[in-house]
Design a protein around this motif. Structure first.
Motif, PDB file in Angstrom:
ATOM      1  N   VAL A 139       2.066   1.540   1.205  1.00  0.00           N
ATOM      2  CA  VAL A 139       0.742   1.591   0.584  1.00  0.00           C
ATOM      3  C   VAL A 139      -0.240   2.289   1.511  1.00  0.00           C
ATOM      4  O   VAL A 139      -1.024   3.153   1.086  1.00  0.00           O
ATOM      5  CB  VAL A 139       0.245   0.173   0.222  1.00  0.00           C
ATOM      6  CG1 VAL A 139      -1.223   0.195  -0.193  1.00  0.00           C
ATOM      7  CG2 VAL A 139       1.093  -0.425  -0.896  1.00  0.00           C
ATOM      8  N   ARG A 248      -6.219  -6.348  -0.339  1.00  0.00           N
ATOM      9  CA  ARG A 248      -6.814  -5.163  -0.955  1.00  0.00           C
ATOM     10  C   ARG A 248      -7.647  -4.379   0.046  1.00  0.00           C
ATOM     11  O   ARG A 248      -8.350  -4.948   0.880  1.00  0.00           O
ATOM     12  CB  ARG A 248      -7.670  -5.570  -2.150  1.00  0.00           C
ATOM     13  CG  ARG A 248      -8.392  -4.406  -2.823  1.00  0.00           C
ATOM     14  CD  ARG A 248      -9.054  -4.837  -4.115  1.00  0.00           C
ATOM     15  NE  ARG A 248      -8.053  -5.090  -5.157  1.00  0.00           N
ATOM     16  CZ  ARG A 248      -8.355  -5.528  -6.375  1.00  0.00           C
ATOM     17  NH1 ARG A 248      -9.623  -5.800  -6.689  1.00  0.00           N
ATOM     18  NH2 ARG A 248      -7.410  -5.712  -7.270  1.00  0.00           N
ATOM     19  N   ALA A 260      -6.532   0.239  -2.801  1.00  0.00           N
ATOM     20  CA  ALA A 260      -5.123   0.022  -2.470  1.00  0.00           C
ATOM     21  C   ALA A 260      -4.834  -1.471  -2.489  1.00  0.00           C
ATOM     22  O   ALA A 260      -5.506  -2.248  -1.803  1.00  0.00           O
ATOM     23  CB  ALA A 260      -4.804   0.604  -1.090  1.00  0.00           C
ATOM     24  N   ASP A 261      -3.854  -1.869  -3.282  1.00  0.00           N
ATOM     25  CA  ASP A 261      -3.418  -3.266  -3.342  1.00  0.00           C
ATOM     26  C   ASP A 261      -2.039  -3.391  -2.718  1.00  0.00           C
ATOM     27  O   ASP A 261      -1.082  -2.748  -3.159  1.00  0.00           O
ATOM     28  CB  ASP A 261      -3.386  -3.748  -4.795  1.00  0.00           C
ATOM     29  CG  ASP A 261      -4.766  -4.017  -5.349  1.00  0.00           C
ATOM     30  OD1 ASP A 261      -5.357  -5.035  -4.962  1.00  0.00           O
ATOM     31  OD2 ASP A 261      -5.263  -3.193  -6.138  1.00  0.00           O
ATOM     32  N   PHE A 270       5.940  -4.730  -4.535  1.00  0.00           N
ATOM     33  CA  PHE A 270       5.363  -3.480  -5.019  1.00  0.00           C
ATOM     34  C   PHE A 270       3.870  -3.464  -4.712  1.00  0.00           C
ATOM     35  O   PHE A 270       3.191  -4.493  -4.820  1.00  0.00           O
ATOM     36  CB  PHE A 270       5.568  -3.318  -6.529  1.00  0.00           C
ATOM     37  CG  PHE A 270       6.992  -3.017  -6.909  1.00  0.00           C
ATOM     38  CD1 PHE A 270       7.417  -1.703  -7.031  1.00  0.00           C
ATOM     39  CD2 PHE A 270       7.905  -4.041  -7.098  1.00  0.00           C
ATOM     40  CE1 PHE A 270       8.739  -1.420  -7.370  1.00  0.00           C
ATOM     41  CE2 PHE A 270       9.222  -3.770  -7.436  1.00  0.00           C
ATOM     42  CZ  PHE A 270       9.646  -2.461  -7.571  1.00  0.00           C
ATOM     43  N   GLY A 271       3.365  -2.303  -4.305  1.00  0.00           N
ATOM     44  CA  GLY A 271       1.941  -2.113  -4.088  1.00  0.00           C
ATOM     45  C   GLY A 271       1.422  -1.033  -5.012  1.00  0.00           C
ATOM     46  O   GLY A 271       2.200  -0.306  -5.646  1.00  0.00           O
ATOM     47  N   GLN A 272       0.099  -0.904  -5.072  1.00  0.00           N
ATOM     48  CA  GLN A 272      -0.520   0.077  -5.959  1.00  0.00           C
ATOM     49  C   GLN A 272      -1.669   0.771  -5.235  1.00  0.00           C
ATOM     50  O   GLN A 272      -2.404   0.137  -4.478  1.00  0.00           O
ATOM     51  CB  GLN A 272      -1.070  -0.591  -7.219  1.00  0.00           C
ATOM     52  CG  GLN A 272      -0.036  -1.355  -8.022  1.00  0.00           C
ATOM     53  CD  GLN A 272      -0.615  -1.965  -9.283  1.00  0.00           C
ATOM     54  OE1 GLN A 272      -1.266  -1.274 -10.066  1.00  0.00           O
ATOM     55  NE2 GLN A 272      -0.391  -3.254  -9.473  1.00  0.00           N
ATOM     56  N   ARG A 274      -4.837   3.563  -6.223  1.00  0.00           N
ATOM     57  CA  ARG A 274      -5.509   4.290  -7.295  1.00  0.00           C
ATOM     58  C   ARG A 274      -6.881   4.751  -6.832  1.00  0.00           C
ATOM     59  O   ARG A 274      -7.398   4.269  -5.823  1.00  0.00           O
ATOM     60  CB  ARG A 274      -5.647   3.422  -8.549  1.00  0.00           C
ATOM     61  CG  ARG A 274      -6.458   2.150  -8.345  1.00  0.00           C
ATOM     62  CD  ARG A 274      -6.223   1.182  -9.505  1.00  0.00           C
ATOM     63  NE  ARG A 274      -7.066   0.012  -9.453  1.00  0.00           N
ATOM     64  CZ  ARG A 274      -6.829  -1.065  -8.711  1.00  0.00           C
ATOM     65  NH1 ARG A 274      -5.767  -1.098  -7.930  1.00  0.00           N
ATOM     66  NH2 ARG A 274      -7.643  -2.107  -8.736  1.00  0.00           N
ATOM     67  N   HIS A 281      -2.911   6.854 -10.228  1.00  0.00           N
ATOM     68  CA  HIS A 281      -2.414   5.479 -10.086  1.00  0.00           C
ATOM     69  C   HIS A 281      -0.967   5.559  -9.634  1.00  0.00           C
ATOM     70  O   HIS A 281      -0.096   5.983 -10.372  1.00  0.00           O
ATOM     71  CB  HIS A 281      -2.524   4.735 -11.412  1.00  0.00           C
ATOM     72  CG  HIS A 281      -2.305   3.257 -11.285  1.00  0.00           C
ATOM     73  ND1 HIS A 281      -2.874   2.338 -12.126  1.00  0.00           N
ATOM     74  CD2 HIS A 281      -1.605   2.528 -10.396  1.00  0.00           C
ATOM     75  CE1 HIS A 281      -2.529   1.119 -11.785  1.00  0.00           C
ATOM     76  NE2 HIS A 281      -1.748   1.209 -10.728  1.00  0.00           N
ATOM     77  N   THR A 282      -0.718   5.165  -8.393  1.00  0.00           N
ATOM     78  CA  THR A 282       0.616   5.241  -7.812  1.00  0.00           C
ATOM     79  C   THR A 282       1.138   3.848  -7.521  1.00  0.00           C
ATOM     80  O   THR A 282       0.459   3.043  -6.875  1.00  0.00           O
ATOM     81  CB  THR A 282       0.601   6.056  -6.499  1.00  0.00           C
ATOM     82  OG1 THR A 282       0.053   7.349  -6.760  1.00  0.00           O
ATOM     83  CG2 THR A 282       2.002   6.195  -5.933  1.00  0.00           C
ATOM     84  N   VAL A 283       2.341   3.544  -8.019  1.00  0.00           N
ATOM     85  CA  VAL A 283       3.010   2.281  -7.724  1.00  0.00           C
ATOM     86  C   VAL A 283       4.161   2.576  -6.768  1.00  0.00           C
ATOM     87  O   VAL A 283       4.951   3.498  -7.000  1.00  0.00           O
ATOM     88  CB  VAL A 283       3.540   1.613  -9.007  1.00  0.00           C
ATOM     89  CG1 VAL A 283       4.320   0.339  -8.671  1.00  0.00           C
ATOM     90  CG2 VAL A 283       2.383   1.286  -9.952  1.00  0.00           C
ATOM     91  N   ASP A 286       7.364  -1.521  -1.637  1.00  0.00           N
ATOM     92  CA  ASP A 286       6.805  -1.656  -0.292  1.00  0.00           C
ATOM     93  C   ASP A 286       7.285  -2.949   0.354  1.00  0.00           C
ATOM     94  O   ASP A 286       7.034  -4.041  -0.154  1.00  0.00           O
ATOM     95  CB  ASP A 286       5.275  -1.643  -0.367  1.00  0.00           C
ATOM     96  CG  ASP A 286       4.625  -1.409   0.991  1.00  0.00           C
ATOM     97  OD1 ASP A 286       5.340  -1.016   1.925  1.00  0.00           O
ATOM     98  OD2 ASP A 286       3.406  -1.627   1.116  1.00  0.00           O
TER      99      ASP A 286
END
Length: 349
Positions: A139, A248, A260-261, A270-272, A274, A281-283, A286
């Motif tokens: 992330v 976050r 970023a989460d 999984f992180g995200q 955006r 928006h990217t997953v 992680d």
């Protein structure tokens, strides 16, 4: 576990087989692709070690290595004992010939002891890699790539939150004396990595944790504000009485805000990342701790650089942590509940 305990194969030695040693370090070793070594867990309490073996003391562990014809200097020692005994543990291990270390955060209970650990490493030529989990995160890498691409313009502020409900463990304060020692060491490292050296600590406060009866002093949470030499400002927040888990990062720039989460647990890794108000928006899958362990072992084996977040950066973060903790103690807020994290009006789901 895929490890083979054949003679001549160097060990991973986990010193301290409690929650961090067994649930974090050993789990990461089992998940990692690279280490593939036999595991020896050291703890005064007898332990069931999946795929490995147990020793009661550091001296017993060293005796096991020598009995199997192992060079103590070739083993990797994971120091996962409480921070107040890190220095003593390191000194005992280097005296026995150990030279490769992965050290749990924080380095020590004080910046002075942390500097002493750095001196021990320097004098003995030891390689000490402190845990830098967020710096090894995918992330973080994706967020850095987006910022470097100019997607949000010039970064001007950073807001980092790592909150969770931590009532049961906080009641047992043997590991941590205040909320400043729980999540902020990770956040400070990330702030220094992303925004550079700090020019000024502009604010610091801590608050008590509300309980069904009474409250727990200093364990509710903490907030730290800083101004960096680059001119950017950072706010770090951790709420240990939060009803939800959140990791976050907001990076606000001159042309947009990145959100970023990070994964909140190993159960859903999984992180995200955006950009607020845009379709970006990217997953990403992680597993930061496992990635850190893989990078550390690759470095020990001469197959790659050390993970980001060296001893110098950890020392800098510890000095900031100490200053922030002292500032909060001098004017601690009586409030039990922190202010709400500023919402992003333009944030897209």
């Amino acid at each position: 576990m895929k490890n083979s305990e054949s003679a001549g194969e160097s060990y991973s030695v986990i010193v301290g087989y409690g929650r961090a040693g067994s649930g974090l370090h050993h789990r990461a070793l089992r998940d990692a692709v690279r280490p593939q070594r036999p595991v020896l867990a050291v703890d005064p309490r007898p332990a069931d070690v999946p795929g490995g073996r147990w020793a009661a003391t550091v001296e017993d562990a060293v005796a096991v290595l020598r009995a199997e014809g192992q060079e103590v200097s070739a083993a990797v020692f994971h120091v996962a004992v409480p921070p107040d005994v890190h220095l003593d543990c390191m000194e005992r291990l280097v005296s026995a010939g150990a030279r490769r270390f992965i050290l749990e955060k924080p380095l020590a209970p004080s910046a002075a002891e942390a500097r002493h650990i750095a001196d021990v490493a320097d004098v003995t030529g030891s390689s000490v890699l402190p845990m830098s989990v967020w710096l090894a995160s995918r992330v973080t890498e994706v967020a850095e790539e987006l910022v470097a691409s100019g997607a949000i313009g010039e970064p001007v502020s950073f807001h980092m939150e790592q909150s969770k409900p931590r009532f049961r463990r906080s009641v047992d304060t043997r590991g941590h004396g205040s909320a400043f020692e729980v999540e902020l060491p990770h956040q400070l490292l990330l702030a220094l990595h992303l925004a550079g050296p700090v020019a000024e600590l502009t604010g610091s406060r801590g608050w008590d944790m509300p309980l069904p009866v009474g409250r727990l002093p200093r364990m509710g949470g903490a907030e730290v504000r800083m101004r960096h030499s680059s001119g950017a400002v950072t706010t770090l927040l951790t709420d240990l009485a939060s009803p939800v888990r959140r990791r976050r990062l907001h990076i606000s720039g001159t042309e947009g805000t990145l959100v970023a989460d990070y994964p909140v647990s190993g159960d859903d890794d999984f992180g995200q990342v955006r950009i607020a108000g845009r379709s970006t928006h990217t997953v990403v899958a992680d597993a930061p701790l496992t990635r850190f362990i893989e990078q550390a072992y690759a470095h020990f084996d001469g197959a790659g650089p050390a993970p980001q977040g060296d001893l110098a950066l950890h020392l800098e973060s510890m000095e900031l942590l100490e200053a922030a903790r002292a500032a909060a103690a001098a004017g601690i807020s009586p409030a039990l509940v922190p202010p709400l994290v500023p919402a992003l009006a333009t944030e897209a789901a």
